[in-house]
Motif scaffolding. Structure first.
Motif, short mmCIF file in Angstrom:
data_model
loop_
_atom_site.label_atom_id
_atom_site.label_comp_id
_atom_site.label_asym_id
_atom_site.label_seq_id
_atom_site.Cartn_x
_atom_site.Cartn_y
_atom_site.Cartn_z
N ALA A 117 0.82 -1.21 0.00
CA ALA A 117 0.00 0.00 0.00
C ALA A 117 0.86 1.27 0.00
O ALA A 117 0.37 2.35 -0.35
N PHE A 118 2.11 1.12 0.40
CA PHE A 118 2.96 2.30 0.51
C PHE A 118 4.15 2.27 -0.45
O PHE A 118 5.07 3.06 -0.32
N GLY A 119 4.09 1.33 -1.40
CA GLY A 119 5.19 1.22 -2.36
C GLY A 119 5.40 2.50 -3.16
O GLY A 119 6.52 2.84 -3.53
N TRP A 120 4.30 3.25 -3.37
CA TRP A 120 4.41 4.50 -4.13
C TRP A 120 5.38 5.49 -3.48
O TRP A 120 6.00 6.31 -4.16
N MET A 121 5.54 5.39 -2.15
CA MET A 121 6.43 6.34 -1.46
C MET A 121 7.88 6.13 -1.90
O MET A 121 8.63 7.09 -2.09
N LEU A 122 8.26 4.87 -2.07
CA LEU A 122 9.64 4.59 -2.50
C LEU A 122 9.85 5.03 -3.94
O LEU A 122 10.89 5.60 -4.29
N ALA A 123 8.82 4.77 -4.78
CA ALA A 123 8.93 5.18 -6.18
C ALA A 123 9.03 6.70 -6.28
O ALA A 123 9.84 7.24 -7.05
#
Lengths: 157, 149
Positions: A117-123
């Protein structure tokens, strides 16, 4: 020292103490297990010190100290360090990126382990870091040159 | 370059040599399979390089070249810098000894070394920042020249 350099160097000193404090907690945890979710901060510890401290400090000092752009016959005093908006962009990008990779493991832990759910933060962190280094290079590229005497327009290597 | 900065930079150079010596041992071990236990030196290599070399070199150069604190005390509070130097080096050396020991033979001694090392290295960062922070500013110029960047 120009304001964006002051800001970047101060931010890098803050990441130094935060990164070392997290590192110290990780090392203490290795000696005497304190709190298992702490290990999730290991990659944040690395990025805080590599990007927040080392890269940001180097960039801030480079903007301060690289040869300035001179105009013929004009002694500019503080000199022309190129477009400082690019430096502010670099500063913002580096710090937002480090903030995102630091917040990511905390949010994953708080959500009970829903990493996807928070993978977008790393991207997003990777994207803003890329933007930051492009902005930095955009500022300093033309300043990597011999120092030029503004009166005689003679270069001194 | 004044004495304190020279101590930082020369110590950083020694750590650079130590880090790459450890790296060579790790790579030789990887190539020839001497002893699997040597792999525990990997963390020592990372920290010799990033703490002993990079952080200490940057600290030394910053102490040397950052704008002066005041005309009377250009380097600010040098005691903080010396305390940071001692804490960083003692903390790092304890880690280099304690971490492999903890991996191979966990026990109270190894844990104690790691804990002291952690406290000293964190203290070193705070002390170094304590000395450098007030010097992150525009340089001091005579009143007639006005302020320069």
């Amino acid at each position: 020292m120009p304001r964006p350099s002051q800001f970047m160097i101060r931010a890098s000193l803050i990441w130094l103490v935060v990164g070392y404090t997290v590192g110290g907690l990780l090392l203490l945890h290795k000696a005497w297990p304190l709190f298992y979710p702490l290990w999730a901060l290991r990659s944040a510890h690395i990025f805080m010190l590599l990007v927040g401290w080392l890269v940001q400090l180097s960039a801030g000092v480079a903007v301060w100290i690289m040869p300035r752009l001179v105009q013929p016959g004009v002694i500019t005093g503080s000199g022309d360090r190129g477009d400082l908006r690019l430096v502010w962009l670099c500063c913002g990008g580096l710090n937002v990126g480090v903030g995102l990779v630091t917040a990511h493991p905390l949010l994953v832990w708080l959500s009970g382990g829903h990493a996807s759910a928070f993978g977008w933060m790393l991207a997003l962190a990777g994207a803003v870091w890329l933007m930051a280094v492009i902005a930095f290079i955009g500022n300093v590229w033309q300043r990597v040159r011999p120092v030029i005497d503004p009166i005689k327009m003679i270069s001194h290597d | 370059m004044y004495r304190q900065a020279r101590f930082y930079v020369r110590s950083a150079l020694i750590y650079l040599l130590a880090a790459f010596t450890v790296a060579e041992v790790l790579l030789l071990n990887q190539a020839f399979g001497w002893d699997g236990r040597l792999g525990v030196l990997q963390y020592a290599f990372y920290h010799l390089l990033m703490v002993g070399w990079a952080t200490q070199l940057i600290g030394g150069v910053a102490l040397w070249m950052f704008p002066p604190f005041t005309r009377e005390r250009p380097r600010g509070n040098e005691t903080l810098g010396w305390a940071a130097y001692v804490a960083l080096n003692v903390g790092l050396l304890l880690r280099v000894v304690g971490e492999p020991m903890h991996a191979l033979q966990p026990g109270a001694l190894a844990s104690g070394l790691l804990a002291i090392s952690a406290v000293l290295q964190v203290a070193a960062a705070w002390l170094l920042v304590g000395q450098l922070w007030p010097r992150v500013r525009q340089r001091i110029t005579p009143p007639s020249e006005g302020r320069r960047g």
